[in-house]
Design an enzyme around this catalytic site. Structure first.
Site, short mmCIF file in Angstrom:
data_model
loop_
_atom_site.label_atom_id
_atom_site.label_comp_id
_atom_site.label_asym_id
_atom_site.label_seq_id
_atom_site.Cartn_x
_atom_site.Cartn_y
_atom_site.Cartn_z
N ARG A 49 -15.43 29.93 45.82
CA ARG A 49 -14.51 30.91 45.26
C ARG A 49 -14.70 30.96 43.75
O ARG A 49 -13.98 30.29 43.01
CB ARG A 49 -13.07 30.53 45.59
CG ARG A 49 -12.78 30.41 47.07
CD ARG A 49 -11.37 29.90 47.31
NE ARG A 49 -11.06 29.75 48.73
CZ ARG A 49 -9.91 29.28 49.18
NH1 ARG A 49 -8.96 28.92 48.34
NH2 ARG A 49 -9.71 29.17 50.49
N ASP A 51 -14.37 32.17 40.01
CA ASP A 51 -13.23 32.76 39.30
C ASP A 51 -13.60 34.10 38.67
O ASP A 51 -14.77 34.50 38.64
CB ASP A 51 -12.74 31.80 38.21
CG ASP A 51 -12.05 30.57 38.80
OD1 ASP A 51 -11.55 30.65 39.93
OD2 ASP A 51 -12.02 29.53 38.10
N TYR A 109 -24.27 24.66 39.44
CA TYR A 109 -23.83 25.64 38.44
C TYR A 109 -24.61 25.47 37.15
O TYR A 109 -24.99 24.34 36.79
CB TYR A 109 -22.35 25.48 38.11
CG TYR A 109 -21.40 26.03 39.14
CD1 TYR A 109 -20.92 27.33 39.05
CD2 TYR A 109 -20.96 25.23 40.20
CE1 TYR A 109 -20.03 27.84 40.00
CE2 TYR A 109 -20.06 25.73 41.15
CZ TYR A 109 -19.60 27.04 41.03
OH TYR A 109 -18.72 27.53 41.96
N ARG A 194 -16.00 24.42 33.77
CA ARG A 194 -15.64 24.96 32.46
C ARG A 194 -14.90 23.93 31.62
O ARG A 194 -15.07 23.88 30.40
CB ARG A 194 -14.81 26.23 32.64
CG ARG A 194 -15.63 27.39 33.21
CD ARG A 194 -14.74 28.49 33.77
NE ARG A 194 -13.89 29.05 32.74
CZ ARG A 194 -12.87 29.86 33.00
NH1 ARG A 194 -12.56 30.17 34.26
NH2 ARG A 194 -12.15 30.35 32.01
#
Length: 248
Positions: A49, A51, A109, A194
């Site tokens: 999911r 963002d 990522y 993040r």
């Protein structure tokens, strides 16, 4: 029959992957396209999911469909129907029990930081012109492997049963005037990458010592970690599944 979609998307125009009221999502656009082309209502389940504003160079999703189609045809039709910021790479049949989210064994990522003002990537990398100590940031990466509980990097009020993640790799590389953070784990918490990047940048700026990361992680407190960097520099780049998920 169950099928996997492999796709990529530019997340700038979307409020994340998952369907939500009063906001456009990647999942909604894909479901509408598949339902139109296959002439039946199709629901899809994504591998994760992402963002609002986060991009994906590789994402997978599964859907069920009892009709027959040629994969090459459905890829062509989807790419013709979908907007320019979503692209389908492949569609393939998988074993009925395969689940895009639960059967993924790892996710990777990248986070991109532009170290000089760049008029072409300000929408796709975090602009940080202050000098960063990349060696110290990579030292800090090594400390992540000593831990499993990363609650300090998780968004608060998140409905999860555990904050444990198995981080398999984490490192910074320099590509001319761009820094890239790469991290691979079996799973990620909301906002985790993040928040890690923001903490690493504080270390790179000298605002935090490398060894202070131990205290931050042990605290399990989001307010002890660094700031959360903007979503537009984050990319889901790789998802790994067991080798035997395909049929044929």
């Amino acid at each position: 029959m169950r099928y996997f979609l492999e796709l990529s998307y530019n997340g700038k125009a979307y409020h994340g992957w998952q369907n939500q009221p009063n906001a456009i999502s990647v999942q909604e656009v894909l479901e509408n396209a598949l339902s139109t082309i296959l002439k039946t209502e199709i629901s899809i389940m994504g591998a994760g999911r992402t963002d609002t504003g986060v991009h994906a160079s590789q994402m997978f999703a599964h859907f069920d469909y009892e009709g027959d189609f040629k994969s090459i045809d459905i890829v062509y039709k989807l790419n013709s129907f979908l907007p320019k910021d979503i692209a389908i790479s492949s569609v393939f049949e998988v074993k009925p029990e395969m689940h895009a989210r639960f059967y993924a064994t790892s996710r990777t990522y990248n986070y991109k930081v532009s170290t000089s003002k760049n008029v072409f990537d300000y929408d796709f990398a975090y602009q940080m012109q202050m000098p960063l100590d990349v060696e110290k940031m990579n030292e800090a990466c090594q400390l992540l492997f000593q831990y499993k509980d990363f609650q300090c990097f998780s968004k608060t009020n998140t409905d999860v049963k555990t904050y444990n993640c198995d981080i398999k790799e984490a490192f910074w590389t320099q590509h001319k005037d761009q820094l890239v953070f790469t991290i691979t784990a079996d799973r990620f918490l909301r906002n985790m990458v993040r928040a890690i990047v923001g903490t690493m940048i504080n270390i790179g700026l000298g605002k935090m010592k490398v060894e202070e990361l131990h205290t931050v992680i042990a605290s399990k407190n989001r307010s002890e970690a660094g700031f959360s960097v903007p979503a537009h520099g984050l990319y889901l780049v790789k998802i790994v599944y067991p080798e035997n998920i395909k049929i044929n």
